[in-house]
Scaffold this motif. Structure first.
Motif, mmCIF file in Angstrom:
data_model
loop_
_atom_site.group_PDB
_atom_site.id
_atom_site.type_symbol
_atom_site.label_atom_id
_atom_site.label_comp_id
_atom_site.label_asym_id
_atom_site.label_seq_id
_atom_site.Cartn_x
_atom_site.Cartn_y
_atom_site.Cartn_z
ATOM 1 N N GLN A 88 0.725 -1.183 -0.109
ATOM 2 C CA GLN A 88 0.051 -0.066 -0.019
ATOM 3 C C GLN A 88 0.782 1.326 0.052
ATOM 4 O O GLN A 88 0.478 2.331 -0.538
ATOM 5 C CB GLN A 88 -0.987 -0.061 1.213
ATOM 6 C CG GLN A 88 -1.940 0.953 1.338
ATOM 7 C CD GLN A 88 -2.933 0.998 2.335
ATOM 8 O OE1 GLN A 88 -2.688 0.178 3.348
ATOM 9 N NE2 GLN A 88 -3.933 1.842 2.276
ATOM 10 N N GLN A 89 2.115 1.011 0.707
ATOM 11 C CA GLN A 89 2.843 2.429 0.677
ATOM 12 C C GLN A 89 3.578 2.652 -0.663
ATOM 13 O O GLN A 89 3.703 3.798 -0.955
ATOM 14 C CB GLN A 89 4.118 2.078 1.712
ATOM 15 C CG GLN A 89 3.636 1.888 3.156
ATOM 16 C CD GLN A 89 4.881 1.273 3.879
ATOM 17 O OE1 GLN A 89 5.985 1.625 3.750
ATOM 18 N NE2 GLN A 89 4.381 0.194 4.777
ATOM 19 N N ILE A 90 3.734 1.590 -1.321
ATOM 20 C CA ILE A 90 4.347 1.704 -2.874
ATOM 21 C C ILE A 90 3.112 2.409 -3.835
ATOM 22 O O ILE A 90 3.497 2.981 -4.486
ATOM 23 C CB ILE A 90 4.883 0.500 -3.339
ATOM 24 C CG1 ILE A 90 6.208 0.010 -2.563
ATOM 25 C CG2 ILE A 90 5.232 0.620 -4.763
ATOM 26 C CD1 ILE A 90 6.536 -1.235 -2.739
ATOM 27 N N GLU A 91 1.949 1.757 -3.479
ATOM 28 C CA GLU A 91 0.941 2.264 -4.489
ATOM 29 C C GLU A 91 0.486 3.891 -4.111
ATOM 30 O O GLU A 91 0.220 4.574 -5.102
ATOM 31 C CB GLU A 91 -0.460 1.331 -3.946
ATOM 32 C CG GLU A 91 -0.083 -0.094 -4.690
ATOM 33 C CD GLU A 91 -1.665 -0.697 -4.545
ATOM 34 O OE1 GLU A 91 -2.379 -0.928 -5.288
ATOM 35 O OE2 GLU A 91 -1.686 -1.327 -3.232
ATOM 36 N N THR A 92 0.574 4.194 -2.876
ATOM 37 C CA THR A 92 0.334 5.447 -2.638
ATOM 38 C C THR A 92 1.372 6.499 -2.646
ATOM 39 O O THR A 92 1.188 7.595 -2.930
ATOM 40 C CB THR A 92 -0.393 5.624 -1.159
ATOM 41 O OG1 THR A 92 0.703 5.274 -0.246
ATOM 42 C CG2 THR A 92 -1.631 4.815 -0.889
ATOM 43 N N ASP A 93 2.641 6.112 -2.350
ATOM 44 C CA ASP A 93 3.791 7.135 -2.725
ATOM 45 C C ASP A 93 4.786 6.371 -3.227
ATOM 46 O O ASP A 93 6.149 6.433 -2.550
ATOM 47 C CB ASP A 93 4.149 7.709 -1.119
ATOM 48 C CG ASP A 93 5.004 8.615 -1.363
ATOM 49 O OD1 ASP A 93 5.099 9.381 -2.321
ATOM 50 O OD2 ASP A 93 5.368 9.189 -0.057
ATOM 51 N N PRO A 94 4.850 6.273 -4.491
ATOM 52 C CA PRO A 94 6.000 5.396 -5.064
ATOM 53 C C PRO A 94 7.281 6.169 -5.227
ATOM 54 O O PRO A 94 8.435 5.649 -5.314
ATOM 55 C CB PRO A 94 5.293 5.019 -6.646
ATOM 56 C CG PRO A 94 4.074 5.996 -6.778
ATOM 57 C CD PRO A 94 3.686 6.254 -5.408
ATOM 58 N N ASP A 95 7.077 7.472 -5.449
ATOM 59 C CA ASP A 95 8.271 8.295 -5.576
ATOM 60 C C ASP A 95 9.243 8.217 -4.570
ATOM 61 O O ASP A 95 10.388 8.271 -4.626
ATOM 62 C CB ASP A 95 7.653 9.793 -6.067
ATOM 63 C CG ASP A 95 8.794 10.675 -6.468
ATOM 64 O OD1 ASP A 95 9.563 10.092 -7.434
ATOM 65 O OD2 ASP A 95 8.954 11.706 -6.150
ATOM 66 N N ASN A 96 8.505 8.153 -3.348
ATOM 67 C CA ASN A 96 9.336 8.302 -2.371
ATOM 68 C C ASN A 96 9.735 7.031 -1.364
ATOM 69 O O ASN A 96 10.351 6.683 -0.445
ATOM 70 C CB ASN A 96 8.608 9.231 -1.043
ATOM 71 C CG ASN A 96 8.885 10.582 -1.191
ATOM 72 O OD1 ASN A 96 9.586 11.011 -1.614
ATOM 73 N ND2 ASN A 96 7.741 11.334 -1.237
ATOM 74 N N CYS A 97 9.258 5.998 -2.120
ATOM 75 C CA CYS A 97 9.522 4.604 -1.752
ATOM 76 C C CYS A 97 10.720 3.922 -2.656
ATOM 77 O O CYS A 97 11.417 2.917 -2.103
ATOM 78 C CB CYS A 97 8.533 3.561 -1.727
ATOM 79 S SG CYS A 97 7.053 3.721 -0.600
#
Ligand SMILES: [Zn+2]
Length: 188
Positions: A88-97
């Motif tokens: 879910q973290q990658i889906e919502t904030d891919p740029d910062n992950c």
């Protein structure tokens, strides 16, 4: 041109356009999800390095929204059956992950600790920059475990690849360097 031929051509263009669109979306999905990612493990609250199955994301993007699943994690194989909620973290904030983005931004703001050359934005095809500890030992950033980089960044200094090569040579050939320094001549 007769009506049946016109209808046939129209249908072909529509179908071809739809197929082409799905192929483009699949390609975009593959490019978007390849690479390594840093996430906060929902279970341990610690940083973990994960990889997304980019091929699977691309294949599912042919038919609809891409389905994301992990294909690697620094906590595997022990926790291989986890629920993968970190996706879910990658889906919502891919740029910062994305690991590459995190590393590139850290270097981009700085200059080499030895020659003071500014790094600028990292490029994939360039030589890999390094990190230097208090003992002046340098290692390429890719030699560290990604999930440890946040701590490494706070204690190591950035060094360009040219200086890393020079420092490595100096470290591996101390007698040669001392001999050269004393005589003022090269013995290489
Ligand atoms: Zn340098």
């Amino acid at each position: 041109m007769t009506t049946p031929i016109l209808l046939g051509l129209t249908a072909f263009v529509v179908i071809f356009g739809a197929v082409l669109l799905r192929v483009i979306l699949a390609t975009q999905a593959y490019c978007a999800y390849r690479g390594r990612w840093l996430v906060r493990c929902p279970e341990t609250k610690q940083t973990a390095t994960v990889g997304v199955a980019a091929g699977k994301a691309a294949a599912t993007a042919l038919w609809g929204n891409p389905t994301l699943r992990l294909d690697q994690c620094s906590r595997w194989p022990e926790r291989q059956n986890c629920g993968q909620e970190c996706l879910q973290q990658i889906e919502t904030d891919p740029d910062n992950c994305l690991l590459w983005n995190i590393v590139s931004r850290w270097y981009e703001k700085q200059s080499c600790a030895l020659c003071h050359k500014p790094f600028g934005r990292l490029k994939h095809l360039d030589h890999v920059p390094a990190l230097m500890n208090a003992d002046r030992n340098t290692r390429e950033w890719t030699e560290f475990r990604p999930e440890e980089l946040a701590g490494i960044f706070s204690t190591y200094r950035p060094v360009c690849w040219d200086c890393h090569v020079t420092e490595t040579f100096r470290r591996l050939n101390p007698k040669l360097i001392v001999s050269r320094d004393r005589s003022g001549e090269s013995h290489a």
